[in-house]
Motif scaffolding. Structure first.
Motif, short mmCIF file in Angstrom:
data_model
loop_
_atom_site.label_atom_id
_atom_site.label_comp_id
_atom_site.label_asym_id
_atom_site.label_seq_id
_atom_site.Cartn_x
_atom_site.Cartn_y
_atom_site.Cartn_z
N GLN A 4 40.71 21.81 39.33
CA GLN A 4 41.30 21.82 37.99
C GLN A 4 41.39 23.26 37.48
OE1 GLN A 4 38.63 19.36 35.76
NE2 GLN A 4 37.04 20.91 35.62
N THR A 5 42.27 23.47 36.50
CA THR A 5 42.46 24.81 35.95
C THR A 5 41.20 25.30 35.29
OG1 THR A 5 44.81 24.36 35.56
CG2 THR A 5 43.82 26.20 34.35
N LEU A 6 40.79 26.52 35.64
CA LEU A 6 39.63 27.13 35.01
C LEU A 6 40.07 27.76 33.70
CD1 LEU A 6 37.99 28.87 38.12
CD2 LEU A 6 37.32 26.71 37.04
N LYS A 7 39.27 27.53 32.66
CA LYS A 7 39.62 28.04 31.34
C LYS A 7 38.37 28.64 30.70
CE LYS A 7 42.29 25.48 28.75
NZ LYS A 7 42.80 24.46 27.77
N TYR A 8 38.53 29.81 30.09
CA TYR A 8 37.40 30.51 29.49
C TYR A 8 37.79 31.09 28.13
CZ TYR A 8 35.78 30.56 34.36
OH TYR A 8 35.43 30.21 35.64
N LEU A 34 45.66 33.96 39.80
CA LEU A 34 44.77 32.90 40.29
C LEU A 34 44.92 31.60 39.50
CD1 LEU A 34 41.48 34.92 40.94
CD2 LEU A 34 43.14 34.11 42.64
N GLY A 35 45.69 31.64 38.42
CA GLY A 35 45.86 30.44 37.60
C GLY A 35 44.68 30.17 36.70
N ILE A 36 43.92 31.21 36.36
CA ILE A 36 42.78 31.08 35.44
C ILE A 36 43.28 31.35 34.03
CG2 ILE A 36 40.55 32.06 34.77
CD1 ILE A 36 40.14 32.82 37.72
N HIS A 130 29.99 36.47 33.58
CA HIS A 130 30.80 37.62 33.98
C HIS A 130 31.92 37.16 34.91
CE1 HIS A 130 31.93 41.43 35.88
NE2 HIS A 130 31.37 42.02 34.84
N LEU A 131 33.02 37.90 34.90
CA LEU A 131 34.15 37.61 35.78
C LEU A 131 33.72 37.50 37.24
CD1 LEU A 131 37.24 37.36 36.29
CD2 LEU A 131 37.30 39.87 36.41
N LEU A 132 32.79 38.35 37.67
CA LEU A 132 32.30 38.29 39.05
C LEU A 132 31.73 36.92 39.36
CD1 LEU A 132 31.47 39.51 41.79
CD2 LEU A 132 29.40 40.37 40.67
N TRP A 133 30.87 36.42 38.47
CA TRP A 133 30.26 35.10 38.70
C TRP A 133 31.32 34.01 38.69
CZ3 TRP A 133 26.67 37.71 40.32
CH2 TRP A 133 25.80 38.50 39.56
N ALA A 134 32.31 34.14 37.81
CA ALA A 134 33.38 33.14 37.74
C ALA A 134 34.17 33.10 39.05
CB ALA A 134 34.31 33.44 36.57
N LEU A 135 34.45 34.27 39.61
CA LEU A 135 35.19 34.33 40.87
C LEU A 135 34.38 33.72 42.01
CD1 LEU A 135 36.72 37.93 40.72
CD2 LEU A 135 37.90 35.76 40.33
N VAL A 136 33.09 34.04 42.06
CA VAL A 136 32.24 33.60 43.16
C VAL A 136 31.86 32.14 43.06
CG1 VAL A 136 29.99 33.93 44.27
CG2 VAL A 136 31.34 35.92 43.61
N THR A 137 31.44 31.70 41.86
CA THR A 137 30.87 30.35 41.73
C THR A 137 31.86 29.31 41.22
OG1 THR A 137 30.06 30.72 39.46
CG2 THR A 137 28.61 31.36 41.27
N ASP A 138 32.81 29.71 40.40
CA ASP A 138 33.75 28.73 39.82
C ASP A 138 35.03 28.63 40.65
OD1 ASP A 138 31.87 28.49 37.86
OD2 ASP A 138 33.00 29.55 36.31
N TYR A 139 35.65 29.77 40.91
CA TYR A 139 36.89 29.75 41.70
C TYR A 139 36.56 29.58 43.18
CZ TYR A 139 41.78 30.65 42.66
OH TYR A 139 43.09 30.51 43.06
N GLY A 140 35.60 30.36 43.66
CA GLY A 140 35.15 30.22 45.04
C GLY A 140 35.75 31.25 45.97
N LEU A 141 34.92 31.81 46.84
CA LEU A 141 35.37 32.85 47.76
C LEU A 141 36.38 32.33 48.78
CD1 LEU A 141 32.00 34.73 48.35
CD2 LEU A 141 33.91 35.41 46.88
#
Length: 301
Positions: A4-8, A34-36, A130-141
């Motif tokens: 689903q679309t990530l929203k912050y 990335l569609g965030i 942080h954006l870093l955590w969002a990329l790693v844990t929410d969006y995924g590597l």
């Protein structure tokens, strides 16, 4: 991509809207690619970068309780791309959530001050990320790797985490504060090669730059030298304040340590966005003090 679309609720902070405008620019380019979805908190105020508490902890807590409450109004996690903002706001959130159980009167005092100003109360039902955590844990590597169109093969990247991202809060659930790997894992996901060196988890020197300038520049210079000696083509940081001392002040740092450096320092979203095929101009890579041309040339751009 995520299911689903990530929203912050987006907290860009001061520096990205001023001295490091290219961070604001590249974050927008990356998240759009990335569609965030980012909903910018236009009414948010400066977090204080750790200085408010020197005068009053209540001041720091109230200002940042308001910032968090703005995200809570949207029922969204608060996202920032500034490690200093993450450390300060994240620690306030952590502290106030604890005080809701151990000292509810203090939280009531803060909410009373917010009410006087017509602000929503702090509820403690959001998250500061942080954006870093969002990329790693929410969006995924893995998902990021799937979106790579320009693999950054051969580029040796030295992460510079800085203080606040790793040690601003009592606990961080996303990485080891003493032996982090999240930045290096991002590098690998876009095809770059991580470079390890002692200074990657040290202070950049920015916090003492205003009153101990020479010592600040010596700290920055030591970190940059270590990265160069380890073979880095560039340094990558998730903090615009670190970027100011490592990139914007690098010519002055060179004079203090009496050594030529010339190491490009990229913002994290710039690096990832390059791998997604976004043009360098769109990422503000020409706005750095230390030229990023060696990085672009190595990538054939």
């Amino acid at each position: 991509m995520p299911s689903q679309t990530l929203k912050y609720a987006y907290f860009p902070g001061c520096v990205a809207q001023g001295a490091c405008r290219e961070l604001y620019q590249s974050t927008a380019a990356l998240t759009q690619a990335l569609g965030i979805e980012l909903i910018e908190l236009k009414k948010a105020s400066c977090c204080g970068s750790g200085t408010f508490k020197e005068d009053s902890r209540l001041l720091e807590d109230t200002v940042n309780a308001r910032n968090i409450a703005l995200a809570e109004e949207l029922d969204l996690p608060l996202l920032t791309h500034c490690s200093t903002c993450q450390g300060v706001i994240g620690h306030v959130d952590e502290r106030l959530k604890d005080f809701q159980q151990t000292d509810p009167g203090y939280v009531e005092q803060i909410n009373g001050l917010l009410k006087k100003e017509g602000c929503s109360p702090y509820k403690g039902n959001s998250e500061v990320k942080h954006l870093l955590w969002a990329l790693v844990t929410d969006y995924g590597l893995d998902a990021i790797q799937e979106r790579v169109t320009r693999k950054l093969s051969g580029l040796k990247c030295a992460a510079f985490y800085g203080c606040y991202l790793l040690r601003g809060q009592t606990t961080i659930p996303y990485d080891n504060p003493f032996h982090p790997e999240s930045m290096e894992n991002v590098f690998r996901s876009v095809g770059a090669t991580p470079v390890y060196y002692r200074g990657r988890t040290q202070c950049c020197g920015w916090p003492i730059a205003s009153y101990a300038t020479e010592q600040s520049f010596q700290m920055a210079g030591k970190n940059i030298q270590e990265a160069i000696d380890a073979g880095a083509d560039c340094m990558v940081t998730p903090c615009p304040l670190c970027h100011l001392n490592l990139d914007s002040r690098q010519p002055e740092v060179e004079k203090v340590i009496e050594r030529k450096l010339g190491l490009p320092v990229l913002h994290l979203p710039q690096l990832v966005a390059l791998a997604l095929g976004i043009p360098p101009k769109q990422l503000g890579l020409s706005k750095h003090i230390v030229s990023t041309k060696p990085v672009l040339e190595k990538l054939g751009l």
